[in-house]
Design a protein around this motif. Structure first.
Motif, PDB file in Angstrom:
ATOM      1  N   ALA A  57      88.982  58.371  81.519  1.00  0.00           N
ATOM      2  CA  ALA A  57      89.247  56.756  81.427  1.00  0.00           C
ATOM      3  C   ALA A  57      90.529  56.609  82.355  1.00  0.00           C
ATOM      4  O   ALA A  57      90.810  55.598  83.065  1.00  0.00           O
ATOM      5  CB  ALA A  57      89.743  56.359  79.949  1.00  0.00           C
ATOM      6  N   TRP A  58      91.269  57.788  82.437  1.00  0.00           N
ATOM      7  CA  TRP A  58      92.693  57.747  83.217  1.00  0.00           C
ATOM      8  C   TRP A  58      92.476  59.189  84.090  1.00  0.00           C
ATOM      9  O   TRP A  58      93.286  60.124  83.887  1.00  0.00           O
ATOM     10  CB  TRP A  58      93.875  57.943  82.294  1.00  0.00           C
ATOM     11  N   PRO A  59      91.906  59.315  85.061  1.00  0.00           N
ATOM     12  CA  PRO A  59      91.784  60.252  86.178  1.00  0.00           C
ATOM     13  C   PRO A  59      92.981  60.627  86.770  1.00  0.00           C
ATOM     14  O   PRO A  59      93.143  61.959  87.213  1.00  0.00           O
ATOM     15  CB  PRO A  59      90.697  59.701  87.136  1.00  0.00           C
ATOM     16  N   ASP A  60      93.919  59.867  86.919  1.00  0.00           N
ATOM     17  CA  ASP A  60      95.356  60.172  87.332  1.00  0.00           C
ATOM     18  C   ASP A  60      96.325  60.845  86.351  1.00  0.00           C
ATOM     19  O   ASP A  60      97.508  61.153  86.920  1.00  0.00           O
ATOM     20  CB  ASP A  60      96.014  59.099  88.237  1.00  0.00           C
ATOM     21  N   LEU A  61      95.954  60.719  85.158  1.00  0.00           N
ATOM     22  CA  LEU A  61      96.920  61.401  84.313  1.00  0.00           C
ATOM     23  C   LEU A  61      97.214  62.704  84.260  1.00  0.00           C
ATOM     24  O   LEU A  61      96.496  63.811  84.579  1.00  0.00           O
ATOM     25  CB  LEU A  61      95.999  61.124  82.684  1.00  0.00           C
ATOM     26  N   VAL A  62      98.527  63.051  84.280  1.00  0.00           N
ATOM     27  CA  VAL A  62      99.069  64.422  84.540  1.00  0.00           C
ATOM     28  C   VAL A  62      99.272  65.102  82.960  1.00  0.00           C
ATOM     29  O   VAL A  62     100.168  64.330  82.421  1.00  0.00           O
ATOM     30  CB  VAL A  62     100.133  64.446  85.550  1.00  0.00           C
ATOM     31  N   VAL A  63      99.013  66.193  82.723  1.00  0.00           N
ATOM     32  CA  VAL A  63      99.067  66.651  81.313  1.00  0.00           C
ATOM     33  C   VAL A  63     100.332  68.054  81.754  1.00  0.00           C
ATOM     34  O   VAL A  63     100.137  68.624  82.658  1.00  0.00           O
ATOM     35  CB  VAL A  63      97.937  67.279  81.046  1.00  0.00           C
ATOM     36  N   ARG A  64     101.295  67.939  80.747  1.00  0.00           N
ATOM     37  CA  ARG A  64     102.193  69.038  80.676  1.00  0.00           C
ATOM     38  C   ARG A  64     102.458  69.349  79.592  1.00  0.00           C
ATOM     39  O   ARG A  64     102.665  68.755  78.357  1.00  0.00           O
ATOM     40  CB  ARG A  64     103.541  68.387  81.277  1.00  0.00           C
ATOM     41  N   LEU A  65     103.066  70.763  79.298  1.00  0.00           N
ATOM     42  CA  LEU A  65     103.395  71.385  78.057  1.00  0.00           C
ATOM     43  C   LEU A  65     104.828  70.815  77.760  1.00  0.00           C
ATOM     44  O   LEU A  65     105.609  70.914  78.653  1.00  0.00           O
ATOM     45  CB  LEU A  65     103.177  72.846  78.291  1.00  0.00           C
ATOM     46  N   ASP A  66     105.051  70.628  76.570  1.00  0.00           N
ATOM     47  CA  ASP A  66     106.420  70.519  76.165  1.00  0.00           C
ATOM     48  C   ASP A  66     107.276  71.933  76.215  1.00  0.00           C
ATOM     49  O   ASP A  66     106.841  72.714  75.604  1.00  0.00           O
ATOM     50  CB  ASP A  66     106.335  69.937  74.755  1.00  0.00           C
ATOM     51  N   ILE A  75      93.027  54.523  74.254  1.00  0.00           N
ATOM     52  CA  ILE A  75      92.599  54.183  75.770  1.00  0.00           C
ATOM     53  C   ILE A  75      92.102  52.741  75.249  1.00  0.00           C
ATOM     54  O   ILE A  75      92.508  51.809  76.460  1.00  0.00           O
ATOM     55  CB  ILE A  75      91.595  55.060  76.148  1.00  0.00           C
ATOM     56  N   ARG A  76      91.252  52.306  74.565  1.00  0.00           N
ATOM     57  CA  ARG A  76      90.867  50.885  74.358  1.00  0.00           C
ATOM     58  C   ARG A  76      92.231  50.091  74.258  1.00  0.00           C
ATOM     59  O   ARG A  76      92.056  48.853  74.678  1.00  0.00           O
ATOM     60  CB  ARG A  76      90.152  51.015  72.942  1.00  0.00           C
ATOM     61  N   ARG A  77      93.077  50.468  73.395  1.00  0.00           N
ATOM     62  CA  ARG A  77      94.514  49.661  73.292  1.00  0.00           C
ATOM     63  C   ARG A  77      95.029  49.274  74.452  1.00  0.00           C
ATOM     64  O   ARG A  77      95.487  48.001  74.825  1.00  0.00           O
ATOM     65  CB  ARG A  77      95.291  50.199  72.377  1.00  0.00           C
ATOM     66  N   TYR A  78      95.179  50.315  75.505  1.00  0.00           N
ATOM     67  CA  TYR A  78      95.791  49.865  76.810  1.00  0.00           C
ATOM     68  C   TYR A  78      94.673  49.088  77.660  1.00  0.00           C
ATOM     69  O   TYR A  78      95.253  48.002  78.277  1.00  0.00           O
ATOM     70  CB  TYR A  78      95.956  51.321  77.689  1.00  0.00           C
ATOM     71  N   SER A  79      93.442  49.121  77.623  1.00  0.00           N
ATOM     72  CA  SER A  79      92.513  48.390  78.144  1.00  0.00           C
ATOM     73  C   SER A  79      92.459  46.888  77.913  1.00  0.00           C
ATOM     74  O   SER A  79      92.509  45.986  78.644  1.00  0.00           O
ATOM     75  CB  SER A  79      90.878  48.854  77.878  1.00  0.00           C
ATOM     76  N   GLU A  80      92.373  46.488  76.472  1.00  0.00           N
ATOM     77  CA  GLU A  80      92.558  45.510  76.006  1.00  0.00           C
ATOM     78  C   GLU A  80      93.815  44.645  76.237  1.00  0.00           C
ATOM     79  O   GLU A  80      93.973  43.384  76.457  1.00  0.00           O
ATOM     80  CB  GLU A  80      92.397  45.407  74.417  1.00  0.00           C
ATOM     81  N   ALA A  81      94.931  45.461  76.391  1.00  0.00           N
ATOM     82  CA  ALA A  81      96.317  44.848  76.562  1.00  0.00           C
ATOM     83  C   ALA A  81      96.615  44.589  77.989  1.00  0.00           C
ATOM     84  O   ALA A  81      97.568  44.058  78.677  1.00  0.00           O
ATOM     85  CB  ALA A  81      97.450  45.947  76.191  1.00  0.00           C
ATOM     86  N   GLU A  82      95.514  45.060  78.795  1.00  0.00           N
ATOM     87  CA  GLU A  82      95.511  44.778  80.490  1.00  0.00           C
ATOM     88  C   GLU A  82      96.795  45.304  81.023  1.00  0.00           C
ATOM     89  O   GLU A  82      97.449  44.660  81.857  1.00  0.00           O
ATOM     90  CB  GLU A  82      95.419  43.410  80.522  1.00  0.00           C
ATOM     91  N   VAL A  83      97.301  46.563  80.571  1.00  0.00           N
ATOM     92  CA  VAL A  83      98.568  47.342  81.074  1.00  0.00           C
ATOM     93  C   VAL A  83      98.057  48.313  81.947  1.00  0.00           C
ATOM     94  O   VAL A  83      96.961  48.966  81.624  1.00  0.00           O
ATOM     95  CB  VAL A  83      99.401  47.598  79.852  1.00  0.00           C
ATOM     96  N   LEU A  84      98.988  48.951  82.752  1.00  0.00           N
ATOM     97  CA  LEU A  84      98.713  50.253  83.536  1.00  0.00           C
ATOM     98  C   LEU A  84      98.626  51.228  82.468  1.00  0.00           C
ATOM     99  O   LEU A  84      99.604  51.381  81.524  1.00  0.00           O
ATOM    100  CB  LEU A  84      99.741  50.377  84.482  1.00  0.00           C
ATOM    101  N   PRO A  85      97.741  52.167  82.590  1.00  0.00           N
ATOM    102  CA  PRO A  85      97.683  53.535  81.717  1.00  0.00           C
ATOM    103  C   PRO A  85      98.824  54.286  81.957  1.00  0.00           C
ATOM    104  O   PRO A  85      99.595  54.404  83.099  1.00  0.00           O
ATOM    105  CB  PRO A  85      96.329  54.073  82.044  1.00  0.00           C
ATOM    106  N   SER A 138      89.295  71.117  77.242  1.00  0.00           N
ATOM    107  CA  SER A 138      88.958  70.446  75.719  1.00  0.00           C
ATOM    108  C   SER A 138      88.425  69.083  75.858  1.00  0.00           C
ATOM    109  O   SER A 138      88.502  68.479  76.693  1.00  0.00           O
ATOM    110  CB  SER A 138      90.259  70.424  75.223  1.00  0.00           C
ATOM    111  N   ALA A 139      87.603  68.937  74.657  1.00  0.00           N
ATOM    112  CA  ALA A 139      86.941  67.637  74.607  1.00  0.00           C
ATOM    113  C   ALA A 139      87.831  66.373  74.711  1.00  0.00           C
ATOM    114  O   ALA A 139      87.478  65.503  75.209  1.00  0.00           O
ATOM    115  CB  ALA A 139      86.193  67.828  73.445  1.00  0.00           C
ATOM    116  N   LEU A 140      89.121  66.498  74.059  1.00  0.00           N
ATOM    117  CA  LEU A 140      89.992  65.637  74.001  1.00  0.00           C
ATOM    118  C   LEU A 140      90.825  65.172  75.330  1.00  0.00           C
ATOM    119  O   LEU A 140      90.912  64.019  75.620  1.00  0.00           O
ATOM    120  CB  LEU A 140      91.163  65.772  72.995  1.00  0.00           C
ATOM    121  N   MET A 141      91.107  66.313  75.940  1.00  0.00           N
ATOM    122  CA  MET A 141      91.495  66.093  77.491  1.00  0.00           C
ATOM    123  C   MET A 141      90.511  65.375  78.219  1.00  0.00           C
ATOM    124  O   MET A 141      90.704  64.652  79.297  1.00  0.00           O
ATOM    125  CB  MET A 141      92.013  67.394  78.036  1.00  0.00           C
ATOM    126  N   ASP A 142      89.294  65.773  78.143  1.00  0.00           N
ATOM    127  CA  ASP A 142      88.077  65.104  78.876  1.00  0.00           C
ATOM    128  C   ASP A 142      88.066  63.552  78.603  1.00  0.00           C
ATOM    129  O   ASP A 142      87.877  62.997  79.686  1.00  0.00           O
ATOM    130  CB  ASP A 142      86.771  65.778  78.721  1.00  0.00           C
TER     131      ASP A 142
END
Length: 250
Positions: free
Chosen positions: A53-62, A20-30, A44-48
């Motif tokens: 940081a990215w409330p619009d992120l969609v999670v899908r199962l492979d 998340i920090r790398r995206y923020s520092e690079a100033e690119v869209l998540p 889960s804690a990781l998904m939280d």
């Protein structure tokens, strides 16, 4: 970015925060889409951390991981019907883009005509559509949740009877185990759905076959592009260990 912990899940929070920090520092869209091999719809804690940081992120199962979970209900992956079973599961989940498929079919027909085969039959053309060509020239999309559920149910019923036995009578599926697995995994069918508005295919070029110009595609669905990393780990690290695979699409 990769993290190899001694215990599954250990240290993952730091990795997620770092991404998340790398995206923020690079100033690119998540990213807009995250493919996972587990925790697709479970809190889960990781998904939280991701979603905070990215409330619009969609999670899908492979998709492949769901298929592999069901494959555990088989008696052995060396069974002569195993490949057919996995192919039927894939067909139950995906459908080919009709425009791409018609164009490829026309190209194969022209190839037959150029080979002095006049009026080739539809069955002859269909038999010559191999999986590699389909994947290269045709996009796929997931079927609806209801249709996938119905089709997987039908596949399991088909292979759980005499038609699921080889020539010496060995069954492909373990009856009790496969239905218990399907009962557990049905809830994840919704997690396979392609998100609306997300472009999963990139056209990389064109190829002419039989005088017909066909598009060539690269697909970004799933975590397949990361799976080869498992092989490298197995080669230079002794012992047993576990993996969690994520693929970000943006």
């Amino acid at each position: 970015m990769s993290v190899m912990p001694a215990i599954e899940g250990c240290g993952m929070e730091e990795m997620v925060s770092g991404i998340i920090r790398r995206y923020s520092e690079a100033e690119v869209l998540p990213p807009v889409l995250l493919y996972v091999d587990s925790n697709c719809c479970r809190k889960s804690a990781l998904m939280d951390i991701f979603r905070s940081a990215w409330p619009d992120l969609v999670v899908r199962l492979d998709v492949w991981h769901l298929m592999r979970r069901l494959a555990v209900g088989g008696t052995t992956d060396t069974h002569r019907l195993y490949a057919t079973f996995m192919g039927q599961l894939s067909a139950a989940i995906f459908q080919w883009d009709r425009t791409n498929l018609n164009l490829l079919t026309a190209a194969k027909r022209e190839e037959r005509i150029h080979s002095n085969i006049q009026n080739p039959s539809d069955s002859d053309i269909q038999a010559r559509l191999d999986r590699k060509e389909l994947s290269l020239h045709c996009r796929r999309m997931t079927r609806s949740t209801e249709v996938i559920t119905e089709r997987i149910q039908a596949v399991l019923e088909l292979f759980d009877v005499d038609s699921g036995r080889d020539t010496i009578g060995v069954p492909l599926l373990h009856h009790e185990r496969i239905w218990e697995l399907w009962k557990q995994q049905q809830k994840h069918v919704e997690c396979l759905q392609d998100p609306k508005g997300v472009q999963l295919y990139t056209q990389t070029g064109t190829l002419k076959k039989g005088g017909v110009v066909l598009p060539m595609y690269r697909c970004a669905r799933g975590s397949t592009s990361l799976e080869s990393f498992h092989l490298h780990l197995q080669r230079f690290i002794p012992g047993k260990f576990y993996f969690t695979v994520w693929y970000l699409r943006y």
